[in-house]
Design a protein around this motif. Structure first.
Motif, mmCIF file in Angstrom:
data_model
loop_
_atom_site.group_PDB
_atom_site.id
_atom_site.type_symbol
_atom_site.label_atom_id
_atom_site.label_comp_id
_atom_site.label_asym_id
_atom_site.label_seq_id
_atom_site.Cartn_x
_atom_site.Cartn_y
_atom_site.Cartn_z
ATOM 1 N N SER A 1 0.825 -1.201 0.000
ATOM 2 C CA SER A 1 0.000 0.000 0.000
ATOM 3 C C SER A 1 0.866 1.260 0.000
ATOM 4 C CB SER A 1 -0.921 -0.011 1.223
ATOM 5 O OG SER A 1 -1.685 1.163 1.296
ATOM 6 N N ARG B 1 1.105 9.304 5.621
ATOM 7 C CA ARG B 1 -0.230 9.658 5.118
ATOM 8 C C ARG B 1 -0.810 10.921 5.772
ATOM 9 N NH1 ARG B 1 -0.717 3.860 5.506
ATOM 10 N NH2 ARG B 1 -0.890 2.917 3.408
ATOM 11 N N LEU C 1 1.387 4.142 -2.961
ATOM 12 C CA LEU C 1 1.222 5.561 -2.660
ATOM 13 C C LEU C 1 2.456 6.357 -3.079
ATOM 14 C CD1 LEU C 1 -0.108 8.017 -1.303
ATOM 15 C CD2 LEU C 1 0.792 7.175 0.889
ATOM 16 N N HIS D 1 -5.565 7.213 7.430
ATOM 17 C CA HIS D 1 -4.759 6.053 7.841
ATOM 18 C C HIS D 1 -5.653 5.182 8.715
ATOM 19 C CE1 HIS D 1 -1.294 3.636 8.730
ATOM 20 N NE2 HIS D 1 -1.340 3.904 10.028
ATOM 21 N N LEU E 1 -4.119 12.327 4.020
ATOM 22 C CA LEU E 1 -4.732 11.055 3.647
ATOM 23 C C LEU E 1 -5.136 10.276 4.891
ATOM 24 C CD1 LEU E 1 -2.153 9.991 0.910
ATOM 25 C CD2 LEU E 1 -4.359 11.147 0.569
#
Length: 216
Positions: free
Chosen positions: A21, A126, A25, A133, A131
């Motif tokens: 992941s 993040r 990103l 998390h 973003l």
């Protein structure tokens, strides 16, 4: 903490998923995003990702050797991360994806230290980028088992949590005794690892105690 073979496999799988992941990103970020200061003091987003590569390319013994060269384990880890951060972001991202299944189980700390590293550093990357998390609450609870246990080394001094009880609202579990800190498990995890950005999601008298014990 001693894990069964089945539990170890679940931990390794969770680490691999998080690396993939993060790799996906990082591979999609522009130069400004990669240079964004992370929650890990002194490192930008790209350097945190480079450290996660260093975890399995340099490993425990590489960290130890670098620590001897630079005068401490922390400085040694920092030097390795900064060195790898000179690589192109695309190469860092591809390594995280292609070698996601690399297994970490250092002496004493075992595989849960690797899970702790990717979940905490995933937030370090993040959150500054705006973003979400949202790791699996059961994985977070495993991390809190580790962070409050005897085999935790290198993340923070054990005395940091003396007289504090941690309550995870997601799983209903509590660790320790004393003044309580309560909230979502991921916020508890980040707070005890010194990420004060998580304090806004927590409550309880233990927060004051914890804050007084964090580096200024």
């Amino acid at each position: 903490m001693r894990l069964s073979s089945e539990e170890r496999e679940r931990v390794f799988a969770a680490v691999a998923d998080e690396r993939r992941s993060i790799g996906a990103l990082i591979g999609g970020l522009d130069a400004d995003q990669l240079a964004t200061p992370s929650l890990c003091a002194g490192w930008d987003v790209k350097t945190v990702a480079a450290h996660l590569v260093s975890d399995f390319t340099d490993g425990f013994w590489g960290f130890l050797a670098s620590g001897i060269r630079h005068g401490s384990i922390d400085r040694g880890i920092d030097a390795l991360a900064r060195s790898r951060a000179r690589l192109p972001a695309a190469e860092i991202a591809e390594t995280l994806r292609s070698r996601a299944d690399s297994r970490l189980s250092p002496p004493v700390t075992g595989p849960l230290s690797g899970l702790t590293d990717v979940l905490v550093h995933g937030a370090d990357i993040r959150i500054p980028l705006g973003l979400a998390h949202r790791p699996d609450p059961q994985h977070v609870a495993r991390v809190l088992d580790f962070l409050t246990g005897r085999t935790q080394l290198g993340f923070f001094p054990h005395r940091r949590l003396r007289g504090i009880a941690l309550h995870d609202e997601d799983t209903g579990r509590t660790w320790g005794e004393g003044q309580v800190i309560t909230g979502p498990g991921v916020a508890v995890m980040l707070a005890v690892c010194g990420r004060t950005v998580a304090f806004d999601r927590l409550s309880g008298a233990g927060l004051t105690v914890l804050r007084s014990r964090l580096p200024s």
